[in-house]
Design a protein around this motif. Structure first.
Motif, PDB file in Angstrom:
ATOM      1  N   UNK A 190     -33.360  33.143 -68.461  1.00 22.04           N
ATOM      2  CA  UNK A 190     -34.012  34.197 -67.682  1.00 22.04           C
ATOM      3  C   UNK A 190     -33.289  34.457 -66.370  1.00 22.04           C
ATOM      4  N   UNK A 191     -32.976  33.395 -65.640  1.00 20.67           N
ATOM      5  CA  UNK A 191     -32.297  33.536 -64.352  1.00 20.67           C
ATOM      6  C   UNK A 191     -30.959  34.236 -64.519  1.00 20.67           C
ATOM      7  N   UNK A 192     -30.182  33.777 -65.496  1.00 16.17           N
ATOM      8  CA  UNK A 192     -28.857  34.346 -65.728  1.00 16.17           C
ATOM      9  C   UNK A 192     -28.959  35.776 -66.236  1.00 16.17           C
ATOM     10  N   UNK A 193     -29.876  36.026 -67.166  1.00 16.11           N
ATOM     11  CA  UNK A 193     -29.987  37.357 -67.765  1.00 16.11           C
ATOM     12  C   UNK A 193     -30.383  38.415 -66.742  1.00 16.11           C
ATOM     13  N   UNK A 194     -31.322  38.056 -65.866  1.00 20.89           N
ATOM     14  CA  UNK A 194     -31.739  39.018 -64.845  1.00 20.89           C
ATOM     15  C   UNK A 194     -30.576  39.421 -63.945  1.00 20.89           C
ATOM     16  N   UNK A 195     -29.830  38.424 -63.469  1.00 24.30           N
ATOM     17  CA  UNK A 195     -28.729  38.723 -62.554  1.00 24.30           C
ATOM     18  C   UNK A 195     -27.586  39.414 -63.276  1.00 24.30           C
ATOM     19  N   UNK A 254     -25.442  22.416 -68.113  1.00 20.78           N
ATOM     20  CA  UNK A 254     -25.973  21.168 -67.549  1.00 20.78           C
ATOM     21  C   UNK A 254     -25.455  20.905 -66.138  1.00 20.78           C
ATOM     22  N   UNK A 255     -24.161  21.035 -65.952  1.00 18.70           N
ATOM     23  CA  UNK A 255     -23.559  20.714 -64.652  1.00 18.70           C
ATOM     24  C   UNK A 255     -23.049  21.950 -63.921  1.00 18.70           C
ATOM     25  N   UNK A 256     -23.494  23.123 -64.346  1.00 18.00           N
ATOM     26  CA  UNK A 256     -23.025  24.367 -63.736  1.00 18.00           C
ATOM     27  C   UNK A 256     -24.110  25.006 -62.883  1.00 18.00           C
ATOM     28  N   UNK A 257     -23.716  25.538 -61.739  1.00 17.44           N
ATOM     29  CA  UNK A 257     -24.639  26.305 -60.910  1.00 17.44           C
ATOM     30  C   UNK A 257     -24.879  27.656 -61.574  1.00 17.44           C
ATOM     31  N   UNK A 258     -26.062  28.258 -61.373  1.00 23.14           N
ATOM     32  CA  UNK A 258     -26.350  29.552 -61.996  1.00 23.14           C
ATOM     33  C   UNK A 258     -25.267  30.593 -61.741  1.00 23.14           C
ATOM     34  N   UNK A 259     -24.716  30.637 -60.521  1.00 23.08           N
ATOM     35  CA  UNK A 259     -23.709  31.642 -60.202  1.00 23.08           C
ATOM     36  C   UNK A 259     -22.458  31.470 -61.039  1.00 23.08           C
ATOM     37  N   UNK A 260     -22.077  30.229 -61.312  1.00 26.44           N
ATOM     38  CA  UNK A 260     -20.897  29.973 -62.132  1.00 26.44           C
ATOM     39  C   UNK A 260     -21.120  30.458 -63.563  1.00 26.44           C
ATOM     40  N   UNK A 261     -22.327  30.262 -64.065  1.00 22.48           N
ATOM     41  CA  UNK A 261     -22.655  30.731 -65.418  1.00 22.48           C
ATOM     42  C   UNK A 261     -22.619  32.254 -65.464  1.00 22.48           C
ATOM     43  N   UNK A 262     -23.212  32.871 -64.461  1.00 20.56           N
ATOM     44  CA  UNK A 262     -23.240  34.338 -64.399  1.00 20.56           C
ATOM     45  C   UNK A 262     -21.831  34.908 -64.378  1.00 20.56           C
ATOM     46  N   UNK A 263     -20.951  34.327 -63.576  1.00 18.42           N
ATOM     47  CA  UNK A 263     -19.583  34.825 -63.478  1.00 18.42           C
ATOM     48  C   UNK A 263     -18.853  34.713 -64.822  1.00 18.42           C
ATOM     49  N   UNK A 264     -19.083  33.605 -65.528  1.00 17.64           N
ATOM     50  CA  UNK A 264     -18.436  33.424 -66.829  1.00 17.64           C
ATOM     51  C   UNK A 264     -18.913  34.474 -67.831  1.00 17.64           C
ATOM     52  N   UNK A 265     -20.217  34.719 -67.858  1.00 13.57           N
ATOM     53  CA  UNK A 265     -20.755  35.708 -68.788  1.00 13.57           C
ATOM     54  C   UNK A 265     -20.342  37.121 -68.393  1.00 13.57           C
ATOM     55  N   UNK A 266     -20.314  37.367 -67.085  1.00 12.67           N
ATOM     56  CA  UNK A 266     -19.936  38.683 -66.587  1.00 12.67           C
ATOM     57  C   UNK A 266     -18.502  39.016 -66.973  1.00 12.67           C
ATOM     58  N   UNK A 267     -17.599  38.052 -66.852  1.00  9.40           N
ATOM     59  CA  UNK A 267     -16.205  38.285 -67.205  1.00  9.40           C
ATOM     60  C   UNK A 267     -16.064  38.590 -68.694  1.00  9.40           C
TER      61      UNK A 267
END
Length: 214
Positions: free
Chosen positions: A19-24, A185-198
């Motif tokens: 949810x957090x990642x999808x919204x952003x 597990x060891x990733x901050x939400x922003x790092x996940x978002x950037x990976x998906x965004x790219x």
């Protein structure tokens, strides 16, 4: 889904950060965010309130087929969930409702009526994390809302829900063969978002190149 027709599907177990990642991600791409998990939670909440057993497929089907669910985006970008015009944004996030939603979502009457699935999504992601980390995240969320629950109990409930979601007869939870799996597990939400965004932008670039190719 965005104005250019790109459909992005994000799946994974409870507490993986979907949810957090999808919204952003939707905000960054200018897309509409559809929280399908909230749909199950609405049915779970109504079933609780109406004292409908989680294995009563007929009555659950009536609830799922009769409820009107709306997602309303506020001026600050926050999203509210309305069920038959009632704001249920807060109550559907309760721990007990999450457990109830997991149970009712195993019923084909609920899955067939209450959701829209995108098997042919342009981009698919599967977010995962250890049960312990997901338990810690859920524990923090509950404490922030003033709710107290033992961490060990939360982790046990998550592991039980994982088994139920993965073993259900209809649409069991699993990573699609063509999905990009991301361990958060060891990733901050922003790092996940950037990976998906790219990844999304790469698909858009590929699509644009195909369109422009003579």
């Amino acid at each position: 889904m965005g104005p250019n027709g790109l459909v992005v599907a994000i799946d994974g177990p409870a507490g993986a950060g979907k949810s957090t990642v999808a919204r952003e991600l939707a905000r960054r791409l200018g897309y509409v965010y559809i929280d399908t998990g909230a749909m199950y939670r609405v049915v779970g909440l109504l079933a609780q309130e109406e004292r409908v057993a989680p294995d009563d497929g007929d009555r659950l089907g009536v609830i799922a087929g009769g409820v009107s669910i709306r997602f309303v985006v506020g001026p600050g970008g926050e999203q509210s969930v309305l069920a038959n015009g009632r704001d249920v944004t807060a109550p559907i996030r309760g721990q007990s409702v999450g457990e109830w939603a997991s149970k009712v979502s195993t019923r084909p009457e609920v899955r067939d009526i209450g959701t829209v699935v995108f098997p042919d999504a342009d981009v698919k992601f599967y977010l995962d994390a250890s049960a312990e980390e997901r338990g810690r995240r859920r524990h923090r969320q509950l404490r922030e809302r003033g709710e107290e629950a033992p961490l060990a109990g939360i982790v046990a409930e998550i592991e039980s829900r994982d088994r139920r979601d993965q073993q259900r007869e209809h649409s069991p939870l699993r990573c699609a063969p063509d999905a990009l799996r991301v361990d958060t597990t060891s990733l901050a939400p922003q790092a996940v978002i950037e990976e998906l965004l790219e990844r999304c932008r790469a698909v858009l670039r590929e699509r644009g190149a195909r369109v422009q190719k003579p």
